[in-house]
Design a protein around this motif. Sequence first.
Motif, short mmCIF file in Angstrom:
data_model
loop_
_atom_site.label_atom_id
_atom_site.label_comp_id
_atom_site.label_asym_id
_atom_site.label_seq_id
_atom_site.Cartn_x
_atom_site.Cartn_y
_atom_site.Cartn_z
N PRO A 137 0.80 -1.23 0.00
CA PRO A 137 0.00 0.00 0.00
C PRO A 137 0.83 1.28 0.00
O PRO A 137 0.47 2.25 -0.68
N THR A 138 1.94 1.30 0.74
CA THR A 138 2.73 2.52 0.78
C THR A 138 3.37 2.82 -0.57
O THR A 138 3.48 3.98 -0.97
N THR A 141 0.53 4.00 -3.01
CA THR A 141 0.11 5.37 -2.70
C THR A 141 1.13 6.37 -3.20
O THR A 141 0.78 7.40 -3.80
N GLU A 145 0.44 9.33 -6.14
CA GLU A 145 0.61 10.76 -5.85
C GLU A 145 1.57 11.44 -6.82
O GLU A 145 1.62 12.67 -6.88
N LEU A 170 -5.63 -0.23 2.27
CA LEU A 170 -5.48 0.64 1.11
C LEU A 170 -6.14 2.01 1.31
O LEU A 170 -6.36 2.73 0.34
N TRP A 172 -5.17 5.00 2.32
CA TRP A 172 -4.51 6.17 1.74
C TRP A 172 -4.37 6.04 0.24
O TRP A 172 -4.44 7.04 -0.49
N ALA A 173 -4.20 4.81 -0.26
CA ALA A 173 -4.18 4.59 -1.71
C ALA A 173 -5.55 4.91 -2.31
O ALA A 173 -5.65 5.50 -3.40
N HIS A 174 -6.64 4.52 -1.61
CA HIS A 174 -7.99 4.88 -2.05
C HIS A 174 -8.12 6.40 -2.20
O HIS A 174 -8.63 6.90 -3.20
N GLU A 175 -7.66 7.11 -1.17
CA GLU A 175 -7.79 8.56 -1.18
C GLU A 175 -7.01 9.16 -2.34
O GLU A 175 -7.50 10.05 -3.06
N ALA A 176 -5.76 8.71 -2.52
CA ALA A 176 -4.92 9.25 -3.59
C ALA A 176 -5.49 8.93 -4.96
O ALA A 176 -5.52 9.77 -5.86
#
Length: 208
Positions: A137-138, A141, A145, A170, A172-176
Amino acid sequence: MHQEPTVDGGGTPVPRPDQPEPDAAYDERPAEGEHWGPFARRLQATRHPRALPALLEAHDDLHREPRFCCVGAVRAAIYEIATARENAASGPVADLVDRWWDSPDPWEEMVAVTARAGALDEAERPALLEKVRSPLPTVATAAIEGLCGMSDAAEIEALRDIVSRPDPTLHWAHEAASRRLAEIGGPEAEAALAQRHTNPANDLWQRP
């Protein structure tokens, strides 16, 4: 900085690229028995990419002989300097990216992807798009970005896959990915965004 001109094949003087002035602050190392932590914090304060070779040496040393009191300081210094937007085009950052791009260490790979993404250069899209599909995930993400400029069907599909997955890791990946789809716009991106998985628990926290 001093430049000595050279001569090209036609006899025309050609200036050499600027060479950095010697600076012991980037070349010295802790004395035997001393810790890397204070040294790393001093280099971090410079925010200069010339500090990266020494910090990577420290990182390697701590892999071989862990000193947990120093690991956090060294990693923080590497991350701040390597991912600073103003350092994105520097040679030391490019060297770090080459070295860690496919590292088996998740943290190293994440730093490399974040550093490369910091350039916000459309030419980096194909490489970053491969990292969007990372199982980490990191890393995913960081890659999302860095996506910018014109999009295509392959990018929208990769982002749709991210936003539609019901995987709490996921977040933060969802948000990005959602932000990037909104930025892309158009029917295809909107259709992908409509498939975004929502977590009811998150909705409860977001209600006024």
